[in-house]
Structures are given as C-alpha cells and as structure tokens.
Motif scaffolding. Sequence first.
Motif, mmCIF file in Angstrom:
data_model
loop_
_atom_site.group_PDB
_atom_site.id
_atom_site.type_symbol
_atom_site.label_atom_id
_atom_site.label_comp_id
_atom_site.label_asym_id
_atom_site.label_seq_id
_atom_site.Cartn_x
_atom_site.Cartn_y
_atom_site.Cartn_z
ATOM 1 N N UNK A 137 -5.273 3.440 16.984
ATOM 2 C CA UNK A 137 -4.358 2.359 17.349
ATOM 3 C C UNK A 137 -2.972 2.977 17.489
ATOM 4 N N UNK A 138 -2.359 2.796 18.644
ATOM 5 C CA UNK A 138 -1.073 3.445 18.881
ATOM 6 C C UNK A 138 0.055 2.462 19.195
ATOM 7 N N UNK A 139 -0.270 1.186 19.379
ATOM 8 C CA UNK A 139 0.773 0.202 19.694
ATOM 9 C C UNK A 139 1.653 -0.017 18.473
ATOM 10 N N UNK A 140 2.950 -0.143 18.685
ATOM 11 C CA UNK A 140 3.888 -0.356 17.576
ATOM 12 C C UNK A 140 3.522 -1.608 16.786
ATOM 13 N N UNK A 141 2.946 -2.600 17.467
ATOM 14 C CA UNK A 141 2.546 -3.827 16.785
ATOM 15 C C UNK A 141 1.501 -3.594 15.709
ATOM 16 N N UNK A 142 0.687 -2.562 15.876
ATOM 17 C CA UNK A 142 -0.320 -2.241 14.852
ATOM 18 C C UNK A 142 0.377 -1.824 13.560
ATOM 19 N N UNK A 143 1.396 -1.004 13.675
ATOM 20 C CA UNK A 143 2.157 -0.572 12.501
ATOM 21 C C UNK A 143 2.869 -1.775 11.881
ATOM 22 N N UNK A 144 3.407 -2.644 12.698
ATOM 23 C CA UNK A 144 4.065 -3.850 12.198
ATOM 24 C C UNK A 144 3.084 -4.722 11.421
ATOM 25 N N UNK A 145 1.871 -4.894 11.966
ATOM 26 C CA UNK A 145 0.840 -5.678 11.281
ATOM 27 C C UNK A 145 0.465 -5.028 9.953
ATOM 28 N N UNK A 146 0.374 -3.709 9.939
ATOM 29 C CA UNK A 146 0.053 -2.986 8.713
ATOM 30 C C UNK A 146 1.153 -3.195 7.673
ATOM 31 N N UNK A 147 2.393 -2.994 8.058
ATOM 32 C CA UNK A 147 3.506 -3.107 7.111
ATOM 33 C C UNK A 147 3.684 -4.530 6.593
ATOM 34 N N UNK A 148 3.244 -5.536 7.355
ATOM 35 C CA UNK A 148 3.351 -6.935 6.926
ATOM 36 C C UNK A 148 2.470 -7.239 5.722
ATOM 37 N N UNK A 149 1.558 -6.335 5.390
ATOM 38 C CA UNK A 149 0.683 -6.526 4.228
ATOM 39 C C UNK A 149 1.358 -6.120 2.920
ATOM 40 N N UNK A 150 2.535 -5.515 3.001
ATOM 41 C CA UNK A 150 3.227 -5.001 1.825
ATOM 42 C C UNK A 150 4.448 -5.856 1.510
ATOM 43 N N UNK A 151 4.664 -6.102 0.233
ATOM 44 C CA UNK A 151 5.804 -6.877 -0.237
ATOM 45 C C UNK A 151 7.113 -6.148 0.070
ATOM 46 N N UNK A 152 8.181 -6.911 0.355
ATOM 47 C CA UNK A 152 9.495 -6.263 0.482
ATOM 48 C C UNK A 152 9.902 -5.539 -0.796
ATOM 49 N N UNK A 153 9.312 -5.935 -1.939
ATOM 50 C CA UNK A 153 9.605 -5.297 -3.223
ATOM 51 C C UNK A 153 8.568 -4.224 -3.575
ATOM 52 N N UNK A 154 7.784 -3.783 -2.590
ATOM 53 C CA UNK A 154 6.711 -2.813 -2.817
ATOM 54 C C UNK A 154 7.227 -1.533 -3.467
ATOM 55 N N UNK A 155 6.414 -0.997 -4.392
ATOM 56 C CA UNK A 155 6.653 0.311 -4.989
ATOM 57 C C UNK A 155 5.326 1.052 -5.040
ATOM 58 N N UNK A 156 5.414 2.371 -5.069
ATOM 59 C CA UNK A 156 4.198 3.187 -5.089
ATOM 60 C C UNK A 156 4.454 4.471 -5.852
ATOM 61 N N UNK A 157 3.399 4.920 -6.522
ATOM 62 C CA UNK A 157 3.372 6.256 -7.097
ATOM 63 C C UNK A 157 2.223 6.980 -6.410
ATOM 64 N N UNK A 158 2.553 8.037 -5.677
ATOM 65 C CA UNK A 158 1.555 8.782 -4.904
ATOM 66 C C UNK A 158 0.737 9.674 -5.831
ATOM 67 N N UNK A 159 -0.374 10.221 -5.324
ATOM 68 C CA UNK A 159 -1.185 11.108 -6.164
ATOM 69 C C UNK A 159 -0.404 12.309 -6.706
ATOM 70 N N UNK A 160 0.600 12.752 -5.969
ATOM 71 C CA UNK A 160 1.404 13.889 -6.405
ATOM 72 C C UNK A 160 2.578 13.509 -7.296
ATOM 73 N N UNK A 161 2.728 12.211 -7.568
ATOM 74 C CA UNK A 161 3.782 11.752 -8.455
ATOM 75 C C UNK A 161 5.059 11.307 -7.764
ATOM 76 N N UNK A 162 5.116 11.372 -6.441
ATOM 77 C CA UNK A 162 6.298 10.898 -5.729
ATOM 78 C C UNK A 162 6.344 9.369 -5.801
ATOM 79 N N UNK A 163 7.565 8.838 -5.839
ATOM 80 C CA UNK A 163 7.744 7.391 -5.852
ATOM 81 C C UNK A 163 8.267 6.941 -4.499
ATOM 82 N N UNK A 164 7.796 5.781 -4.075
ATOM 83 C CA UNK A 164 8.118 5.259 -2.752
ATOM 84 C C UNK A 164 8.405 3.775 -2.878
ATOM 85 N N UNK A 165 9.361 3.280 -2.097
ATOM 86 C CA UNK A 165 9.609 1.841 -2.038
ATOM 87 C C UNK A 165 9.210 1.333 -0.655
ATOM 88 N N UNK A 166 9.471 0.063 -0.384
ATOM 89 C CA UNK A 166 9.049 -0.533 0.893
ATOM 90 C C UNK A 166 9.685 0.180 2.087
#
Length: 135
Positions: free
Chosen positions: A26-55
């Motif tokens: 899937x290469x349309x920008x709308x696909x990425x938009x649809x994907x990102x819409x599944x995440x909260x604006x307050x999203x946080x993540x800890x990756x397998x390597x220990x990096x932290x990420x926000x929305x």
Amino acid sequence: MNPTNPYFDDVLSTHVLIREWLGGEATAAGHCTDLLARFSPAFTMISPGGEQLDAAGLATFFQAAGGSRPGLQMHIADLMLIQENAAGATVSYREFQSLPGGENTQRLSTVVYEKTPHGKLLWRHLHETWAVLAA
C-alpha cells in the motif's frame, strides 16, 4: 465457537495495515493516515531496543518508512486479554516478522487500549520486548 474479541480483531487488522505500509503493498498516503488514526494522540511506546516514542515520533517513523521493508511478513499469535473495562483493555501477543533473505525476529508485545466515548479503540501504549526464537 467463541465470539469475536474486538481488541484481538484490532491487533490483527492494525498489523495488516503496518505490513502493507512497510512492505510497500500500500503506497497511498491515505493508507498511512488510516494506520495512524488507530493510535491515540497521547500514544507512547517502548521499542524492543528500549527507545521511547510518542505519537509524533510514531507518525514520523511511519511516514518515512513506507515501502522500506519489501516482502515483509508478519504473524500474530498468542493473543491474550489481560484486562478489560469500560475505558479500554490491555492485550498481549507474540509478533513474528521476517524479510526475504533476512533475519526472522520475534517480539512479545503488550498494548494498552483506550476506548473513546463513541467506542473507537485507540492504541494508548505499546511495549515490545525481543524474544528468543525457538531452535
């Protein structure tokens, strides 16, 4: 037959969107938009390597990584509902990834969901840990 669990369905369908986007199906920008819409604006993540990420970091990552992993395969297993209440749920699962000619990886993941007043499920927090592949 067990009734469908909406949280499990969301984990599975979100990973389909991730695989399609990162793998270049899937290469349309709308696909990425649809994907990102599944995440909260307050999203946080800890990756397998220990990096932290926000929305914002997640959006930057996905926007830059579209098509970056051609042939990516993902498999989700061992879905488990840890807790559920009116505000959301916590789900754990095992994620397998492979690339043609590349290394196979496995991670243990836990996602905390928030449920909006309208019933939409949003990923609020994700914690991933590398797991050892069985020999």
